[in-house]
Design a protein around this motif. Structure first.
Motif: not given
Lengths: 280, 244
Positions: A194-196, A199-200, A220, A222-223, A225, B103, B107, B111-112, B114-116, B119-120, B123
């Protein structure tokens, strides 16, 4: 021993029951459920499983589906029937399929998955309609690289052929070109996807997970994703039901139902015994 | 009809190792130890050959043999980790670890977030915006409200400064919601373990047939005889000890 002392003694014995008796009970119940023919049908598919089914069903012919089958022998009873059902669905719909994996112990299962479905659909050819990618160890590095250029990392398929030259990969050079990815795992691998990745790079992602880690993926769904989620043996049976091809997951439902019921009865009996013992 | 030799031997090994591993449920014993060590050894061997032929050969040896020098630096960074084995050269491994950490963090952090995180949050709030699908049915609206309320209550559970009044009640509710989550997780874990157990039993059932030369009944009988023998032997040595 009088009746007055007999009940507390029995309750004490019940609370301190040797765990080996519980193991033996589970073994007997499970062995009976496995040996007898399946009786209980799978229930109506949950919305999460239906969404995975719809995600595959809605793809036009020749679309590219990436299956990450991180299924090792320990979690295969739950995940393999799910992956098999999704792969069958993709083959039936004439979709192109690539299978990859990250776990070293998943190599055999990933290969078995494609071989089994390949045998069931002999018209579909390896290299033209489906392909197995080789082992790749580092999840973040692999997903990041695949987002930019799949061939920079996967130069060859698992048989040593140049991946770029295979017709199955036509028009697919990075993760954004994938129409749908379905990840089967018993770890937090799906979080990384999802994250790497999804979503990207903006492609549809669905998951198939063991029942143990199902609750963590609710957010995930619910959103949005995750396009959908198949969970455990029950989820696999529901997908098989949607496909109209009852398989290994559906066959295991009886066993799962009776063992769950046994666990429930044992928990209730132990709690009732403790409660009654306090009253007496 | 009997299965071919490779299938037959595979079935016997598979069933035998499963029975050996499950024998631990009775008590610790040599059969379990044998299976445990075999598993570890085979697993490490498999991982080694897979890494050698799929990573080292494909990613390092073949490009180098073809004159491509780009894998040199990554390979050296990877090899530097091995230097930790010797105290005198352990400092070299810091280069490899520094790369891995830099690295990995570079990375993972964006991303964490943005996604976790973002985005949550999005949502959780989105269902309440005008025109949202959550208004289409009572269930969807209830789910959205329950989720948002649950989110706020659980968050308040981790504010340790304000523990009274409305905040205290929200915090208590957050505790119950967390317990519901843990209960659901535990229930799922139990169901998951039973599924795994079912998988083993289904395979043992398959291998107990005549086409596999009754592998499971024969092996179970062998295991039972082994335990009987060890028990009798332990009993007789106890008697001998007492007599002397």
């Amino acid at each position: 021993m009088s009746a007055k002392t007999r009940l507390p003694a029995f309750l004490d014995r019940l609370v301190a029951l040797d765990r080996r008796i519980v193991f033996a009970l589970v073994a007997v119940v499970l062995a009976l459920a496995v040996a007898l023919p399946p009786r209980m049908p799978a229930g109506k598919a949950s919305p999460e499983v239906s969404r995975v089914y719809q995600a595959v069903e809605s793809l036009p012919e020749n679309s590219f589906v990436l299956i990450c089958a991180d299924i090792d022998p320990a979690n295969a009873p739950e995940l393999y029937p799910q992956a098999l059902a999704v792969a069958r669905h993709a083959f039936r719909k004439n979709l192109r399929v690539a299978v990859m994996y990250f776990g070293a112990s998943a190599a055999g299962t990933a290969q078995q998955l494609l071989e089994q479905v390949g045998r069931e659909y002999p018209a579909r050819k390896y290299g033209t309609d489906y392909v197995l990618l080789p082992y790749m160890p580092d999840i973040p590095a692999t997903l990041t690289q695949m987002g930019n250029d799949i061939y920079a990392l996967y130069g060859k398929d698992s048989r040593g052929a140049s991946l770029r030259s295979l017709p199955v990969m036509s028009g697919v050079s990075r993760l954004g070109d994938v129409n749908l990815a379905v990840v089967f795992c018993a770890t937090t691998l799906l979080d990384s996807w999802v994250a790497l990745a999804s979503d990207r790079y903006g492609f549809r992602l669905a998951g198939g997970v063991t029942a143990v880690i199902e609750p963590r993926y609710g957010p995930y769904l619910q959103t949005g994703q995750l396009a959908g989620l198949i969970s455990g043996l029950r989820g696999g049976a529901e997908y098989e039901g949607l496909l109209g091809e009852p398989g290994a997951a559906a066959a295991g439902l009886d066993a799962l139902n009776v063992t769950n019921l046994l666990a429930l009865l044992l928990v209730l009996a132990a709690n009732a015994a403790v409660w009654l013992r306090r009253l007496l | 009809m009997t299965a071919d030799l490779s299938l037959l031997s595979g079935a016997w090994v598979c069933a035998g190792l499963t029975i050996c591993l499950y024998s631990f449920l009775y008590r610790d014993n040599p059969l379990f130890k044998i299976a445990e060590h075999l598993y570890l050894g085979a697993g490490m061997g498999w991982l080694f050959q897979l890494t050698l032929f799929n990573v080292w050969k494909l990613k390092i040896f073949e490009p180098l043999a073809g004159g491509d020098m780009s894998p040199v630096l990554p390979a050296l960074l990877g090899l530097s980790l091995v230097a930790q084995r010797w105290r005198r050269f352990a400092w070299i491994s810091r280069y490899g670890f520094a790369f891995l950490m830099g690295y990995g963090a570079g990375l993972a952090i964006p991303t964490s977030i943005a996604s976790n995180f973002m985005a949550q949050l999005q949502g959780t709030v989105e269902p309440f915006l005008p025109g949202s699908a959550a208004y289409s049915s009572f269930t969807a609206l209830f789910n959205a409200v329950f989720l948002a309320a649950g989110f706020l209550c659980v968050l308040s559970r981790f504010f340790f400064t304000f523990g009274k009044g409305g905040m205290g009640k929200a915090s208590a509710a957050g505790g119950y919601i967390l317990m519901l989550y843990f209960g659901a997780s535990f229930g799922s874990a139990v169901a998951g373990r039973f599924s795994m157990l079912y998988g083993r039993f289904a395979q043992l059932h398959e291998y107990s047939g005549p086409q596999y030369l009754y592998a499971v009944p024969v092996l179970l009988l062998g295991a039972a005889l082994f335990f009987l023998y060890t028990r009798l032997r332990a009993g007789s040595s106890k008697k001998t000890g007492r007599a002397s």
